[in-house]
Structure formats: structure tokens, C-alpha cells
Design an enzyme around this catalytic site. Structure first.
Site, short mmCIF file in Angstrom:
data_model
loop_
_atom_site.label_atom_id
_atom_site.label_comp_id
_atom_site.label_asym_id
_atom_site.label_seq_id
_atom_site.Cartn_x
_atom_site.Cartn_y
_atom_site.Cartn_z
N GLY A 10 83.69 57.34 23.58
CA GLY A 10 83.14 58.57 24.11
C GLY A 10 82.68 59.51 23.01
O GLY A 10 82.95 60.71 23.04
N TYR A 179 92.41 62.67 38.02
CA TYR A 179 92.37 62.81 36.57
C TYR A 179 93.77 63.03 36.02
O TYR A 179 94.18 62.37 35.04
CB TYR A 179 91.44 63.97 36.22
CG TYR A 179 91.53 64.46 34.79
CD1 TYR A 179 90.75 63.89 33.79
CD2 TYR A 179 92.39 65.50 34.44
CE1 TYR A 179 90.82 64.35 32.47
CE2 TYR A 179 92.47 65.96 33.14
CZ TYR A 179 91.68 65.39 32.16
OH TYR A 179 91.75 65.84 30.87
#
Length: 290
Positions: A10, A179
Site C-alpha cells: 500500500g 475494519y
């Protein structure tokens, strides 16, 4: 300073990009992962411009004195691509001194819309837990051969207990809760892997880097950023490079502080159930659409 080779997942935006640029300025070799080729090439070029010519003063005769910046394209919501990414890194790289599992699926711009991965798993659980665990395991031969090496898992202070009766959140779905559960799963897996790798020279730690950093994911969910990305870069890079943390493993840090995670992270039975499920999902041969 010894140059280290570090893989950052990422790396095309937010915290990952910030970590990459700091490491580039310090002269380390970078392996940058992203899922968008244009953005990946852009951050690689930016990192290359930041790199000093020869920070160690010890470039081999005839060798390239500049730190290397190499890119790896993969979508971590697809476990097949995760395994392929690890295979490409193992084939191309002579060593790996650090792995920063930073790629993340946040709460989402439509938090009530449940999304699934290529293999049919709830998306946050897949990207934030299954993918980094699978990548780390696949890279262990290279990490252990390069020891001492460090794995840093970027978690969050947002943590919620995993419901083993509904791990994939098929009931009452909400993106931020998904999450938070996935980040606790990442922390639990960190502790398990650290114990497994004791005495190998590979350390595994996790951290909450900063609260509400100014990132795309925070803004997409509708939250107001509280701090800049650099606030999260500093504690993450510390876990990766600080010689004072040599040998430190199996710990959760709240920024710079060795802290306590959610209580479920210290429940042996919960961790056993999570890892049994994780290994079962990673070994599953069936793929939707195959």
C-alpha cells in the site's frame, strides 16, 4: 548505517507513501507495492528522486551507488495475487530485511454495503488480515535467510472482538466495525507469528500509528482528519529501524508506547480459533467462479 531492503504494501498513498519517502531519504532499498500501475510508478519515481547517491560511502566498485527502488503490482483482495506477489519477491530479491504490512481496506464510502474479496471473504477481513498474514508466511524463507529482519503490521486503536459465529459479518454489516474486527485479527495473528518465530531472528510487531491521519480512507468514510500522515510515519519507521528494539517481538504499540490491545488479543482460545480459521481459509482450494 547499513542499507536495508524493505517491502511496503500500500505504498502509493497515505502512510505507505510517507514511509517510502522517509526510507528513501535514508538510503534504504525499497520494494513498493500497489494495485494501480500509474500511482505505483509515480511514487517510485518520487522515492528515487529523494534517495541520496551513496549514504553509506561503501558502494561496491562498479556498482550502482544509489539505493534501488523496485515496484510490485498486486491486488491484495485476491489471495492468488498475494501468493504471486510473494513468489515474485522471492525470485527477484536476494534479501528482505523488513516488511511493512500497511495496505488497508478502511470503513468505506458506503459503510452499509458489504463487499467481498475475489475468494468470497468479507473484504476488510481479507485485505487487513488474510492478505498480510499470507504474504508474511510466504516471505518467511527470505526473511529468515536475511535475519535479523523485522515485520511491522500496521493495525489501529480501533479494535472490536471477532465474532466467531459470524466472522464474515453476514448479519448487521457495517464497514467501520468490519475494519475494527479485521485489525484486531491482524494483532492476534501478530502475536501468534511472533511466538512461532522466536529465536529465528525475525521479529513481528504491530502498532496503531496515529489517530485519524489525513488519508483517503479516513476522508472516504466521512471522518475529519486530526493529524498529518507524518505523525504515523515516525512510529512506524521506528519499529522498523530503531536498534533499541532489536529482539523486541510480539508487541502492540500505541504510536511509541508499548501498550495493551483489545482483551481478545490475549485470549489463547480466541487466538487458536482465529488461526485455525485463517489456515483453513488460506488452504481452501475452491474459488468462486472457478
Amino acid at each position: 548505517m547499513n542499507r536495508r531492503t524493505v517491502l511496503i504494501t500500500g505504498a502509493t498513498q497515505g502512510l505507505g507513501r510517507g514511509i517510502a519517502l522517509v526510507l528513501a531519504r535514508r538510503g534504504h532499498h525499497l520494494l513498493l507495492h500497489g494495485r494501480d500501475r500509474a500511482r505505483l510508478d509515480a511514487v517510485a519515481a518520487e522515492a528515487a528522486r529523494c534517495a541520496p547517491d551513496d549514504p553509506t560511502g561503501s558502494a561496491a566498485p562498479g556498482g550502482d551507488p544509489r539505493p534501488a527502488v523496485r515496484t510490485y503490482l498486486a491486488d491484495l483482495s485476491d489471495l492468488d495475487q498475494v501468493h504471486d506477489l510473494a513468489a515474485r519477491v522471492r525470485a527477484a530479491e536476494p534479501r528482505l530485511d523488513g516488511l511493512v504490512n500497511n495496505a488497508v481496506a478502511g470503513g468505506g464510502a458506503e459503510p452499509l454495503r458489504r463487499e467481498v474479496s475475489r475468494q468470497g471473504h468479507e473484504l476488510r477481513f481479507a485485505v487487513n488480515h488474510l492478505a498480510p498474514y499470507a504474504l508474511t508466511r510466504d516471505l518467511l524463507p527470505l526473511l529468515t535467510a536475511s535475519a535479523p529482519a523485522r515485520v511491522v503490521n500496521v493495525a489501529s486503536m480501533g479494535q472490536e472482538a471477532v465474532d466467531f459465529d459470524d466472522v464474515m459479518m453476514e448479519r448487521d454489516y457495517e464497514g467501520l466495525r468490519a475494519y475494527c474486527r479485521s485489525k484486531l485479527a491482524m494483532i492476534m495473528a501478530t502475536f501468534e507469528l511472533a511466538a512461532e518465530l522466536k529465536d529465528t531472528g525475525v521479529t513481528v510487531n504491530t502498532l496503531h500509528p496515529a489517530h485519524l491521519m489525513d488519508t483517503e480512507g479516513v476522508r472516504a468514510y466521512g471522518l475529519t482528519p486530526a493529524v498529518g500522515v507524518n505523525e504515523g510515519v515516525r512510529p512506524t519507521v521506528r519499529l522498523l529501524l530503531d536498534p533499541g528494539l532489536d529482539g523486541t517481538t510480539g508487541r502492540y504499540f500505541d504510536r511509541f508506547t508499548d501498550a495493551r490491545a483489545h482483551a481478545q488479543a490475549y485470549d489463547p482460545e480466541a487466538r487458536r480459533r482465529l488461526m485455525a480459521l485463517t489456515h483453513r481459509l488460506l488452504a481452501a482450494p475452491d474459488r468462486p467462479g472457478d
